[in-house]
Design a protein around this motif. Structure first.
Motif, PDB file in Angstrom:
ATOM      1  N   GLN A 211       0.790  -1.292  -0.011  1.00 20.76           N
ATOM      2  CA  GLN A 211       0.096  -0.033   0.078  1.00 20.76           C
ATOM      3  C   GLN A 211       0.735   1.281   0.161  1.00 20.76           C
ATOM      4  N   LEU A 212       2.001   1.269   0.541  1.00 21.48           N
ATOM      5  CA  LEU A 212       2.931   2.311   0.904  1.00 21.48           C
ATOM      6  C   LEU A 212       3.745   2.638  -0.377  1.00 21.48           C
ATOM      7  N   LEU A 213       4.084   1.637  -1.153  1.00 19.94           N
ATOM      8  CA  LEU A 213       4.708   1.557  -2.368  1.00 19.94           C
ATOM      9  C   LEU A 213       3.845   2.131  -3.554  1.00 19.94           C
ATOM     10  N   ASN A 214       2.503   1.956  -3.145  1.00 21.71           N
ATOM     11  CA  ASN A 214       1.508   2.693  -4.410  1.00 21.71           C
ATOM     12  C   ASN A 214       1.073   4.306  -3.771  1.00 21.71           C
ATOM     13  N   THR A 215       2.043   5.070  -4.246  1.00 19.13           N
ATOM     14  CA  THR A 215       1.864   6.320  -3.899  1.00 19.13           C
ATOM     15  C   THR A 215       0.846   7.203  -4.535  1.00 19.13           C
ATOM     16  N   THR A 216       0.172   6.591  -5.444  1.00 17.38           N
ATOM     17  CA  THR A 216      -0.982   7.248  -6.239  1.00 17.38           C
ATOM     18  C   THR A 216      -2.361   6.712  -5.507  1.00 17.38           C
ATOM     19  N   SER A 217      -2.335   5.704  -4.853  1.00 18.36           N
ATOM     20  CA  SER A 217      -3.502   5.230  -4.380  1.00 18.36           C
ATOM     21  C   SER A 217      -4.307   6.343  -3.229  1.00 18.36           C
ATOM     22  N   PRO A 218      -5.458   6.340  -3.572  1.00 15.25           N
ATOM     23  CA  PRO A 218      -6.268   7.334  -2.765  1.00 15.25           C
ATOM     24  C   PRO A 218      -6.155   7.109  -1.011  1.00 15.25           C
ATOM     25  N   ILE A 219      -5.987   5.750  -0.773  1.00 14.11           N
ATOM     26  CA  ILE A 219      -5.826   5.525   0.687  1.00 14.11           C
ATOM     27  C   ILE A 219      -4.373   5.825   1.174  1.00 14.11           C
ATOM     28  N   THR A 220      -3.221   5.627   0.174  1.00 12.03           N
ATOM     29  CA  THR A 220      -1.988   6.195   0.552  1.00 12.03           C
ATOM     30  C   THR A 220      -1.939   7.726   0.609  1.00 12.03           C
TER      31      THR A 220
END
Length: 402
Positions: free
Chosen positions: A293-302
């Motif tokens: 999740q943290l590596l996906n910096t474009t995620s709305p959650i991140t």
């Protein structure tokens, strides 16, 4: 017309010897004027030649033989230690062999785990030194470990003071790359170190850290006019913030996940893909979900997590922001930013230029030749190249003036 005719007629009646003496005097006068003009212009011409050499050397281009002979020389390096208020730090001196007492400049590395051993920094410092400057590259331990903190301001200031004292209390120019440029401006604005700093060059630097942090999750960095600068942010910026405050992103019921997930982020930032793969393999399924999740910096959650973390570190970010500290700054400042910088957007330099007094702002350039701090901008024109050459020539001339 009648006056010109009379002069020519008078000259024709002068004895030949007088005419020869008159021509000789005029020739000598013109030669002296030429010599004087060349003497005045030479430092600026030489600075531009040095600038071309520095940029070519950094880009890995071979120098023309004549340019190599005129402006470059062999260098030596010395690994040293410096005492600072934050403890002893590593540093490296680059010294032109034929001019061991040449004017000095400090070059500060950006956020990178190799610190003063980062190849691009070594290439740049070597090129500057080969063109006639002593270059000091102090290592900033926090910046090296991906922490943009106020401790580095005092390390920069103490490094400048050390170099100034070594040079008989002569102030020294300071060039900061990336976040180090903003911190160098803060050091120059502090009375403790103001007198030791001759000028500051900020390349690709932040004005307000909170605004940059917002950019990492929105892709917008507003200009002073209110118009937004839109740019897809590089993942690097968000990852640095996650790494710096990782405790804000780890679920409260998984405190044991902090160290192993930090290892994943560290390997990713280091671009050490085998180490990242190994660190990921060591995670539990729950930890792996958090890490991905943290590596996906474009995620709305991140991005929501990043926004929450910002609210927890408002004072910390203000402490590493030149914004609000520049109005009274009397130190000369040179600002350079890559036009397409997606790590620290160029709007940040516009903000700094807006706040700096006109007498302090010596030069400001948004250059398509640069991306962030690399000479790999998209499709620069010959005029873009020339503007960058001129910008660095101004810095080299400022560094060499006593």
């Amino acid at each position: 017309m009648e006056s010109d005719h009379s002069i020519r007629e008078l000259a024709q009646h002068l004895p030949p010897a007088n005419r020869r003496r008159r021509r000789l005097r005029l020739t000598i006068l013109f030669l002296l004027l030429d010599v004087l003009l060349c003497a005045i212009a030479w430092p600026f011409v030489r600075a531009h030649m040095q600038s071309i050499a520095v940029l070519d050397l950094v880009a890995g281009k071979p120098l023309p033989w004549a340019l190599h002979q005129i402006v470059t020389e062999p260098i030596t390096t010395q690994d040293i230690t410096l005492p600072t208020g934050n403890g002893t730090i590593r540093a490296r001196l680059y010294i032109p062999q034929s001019h061991p007492n040449a004017p000095a400049i400090i070059v500060l590395h950006g956020v990178h785990h190799l610190g003063i051993d980062e190849p691009r920094l070594i290439a740049f410092a070597s090129a500057m030194s080969s063109c006639g400057l002593r270059v000091l590259t102090p290592e900033l331990p926090d910046i090296k470990d991906y922490h943009v903190g106020a401790n580095s301001i005092s390390t920069i200031g103490d490094s400048a003071k050390w170099m100034s004292l070594r040079d008989g209390d002569r102030p020294v120019g300071v060039m900061g790359l990336s976040f180090s440029g903003g911190l160098a401006l803060l050091a120059a604005s502090d009375p403790q170190w103001h007198k030791a700093i001759k000028f500051v060059v900020a390349i690709g630097s932040q004005d307000e850290m909170a605004r940059v942090a917002t950019f990492y999750r929105t892709g917008e960095d507003p200009l002073p006019t209110g118009a937004p600068e839109h740019l897809a942010p590089h993942e690097y910026g968000a990852l640095v913030l996650e790494y710096e405050h990782l405790e804000d992103f780890i679920p409260a019921d998984q405190p044991e996940a902090l160290a192993p997930i930090r290892s994943v982020l560290r390997a990713h930032l280091y671009e050490d893909w085998p180490a990242e793969k190994q660190a990921l393999a060591a995670l539990t399924p729950a930890q792996l979900a958090v890490a991905r999740q943290l590596l996906n910096t474009t995620s709305p959650i991140t991005r929501a997590q990043l926004a929450h973390a910002e609210t927890l570190h408002i004072e910390d970010m203000a402490g590493v922001s030149p914004h609000g500290h520049l109005k009274q700054l009397t130190t000369p400042v040179y600002l350079l930013h890559g036009a397409g910088d997606n790590i620290i957007p160029s709007a940040e330099t516009v903000w700094m230029a807006e706040e700096l007094p006109a007498a302090s702002l010596q030069a400001e350039l948004m250059s398509p030749v640069l991306s962030h701090i690399n000479l790999d901008g998209a499709n620069p024109t010959a005029m873009d190249q020339w503007r960058l050459i001129h910008f660095f020539a101004l810095i080299l001339h400022a560094a060499e003036s006593r």
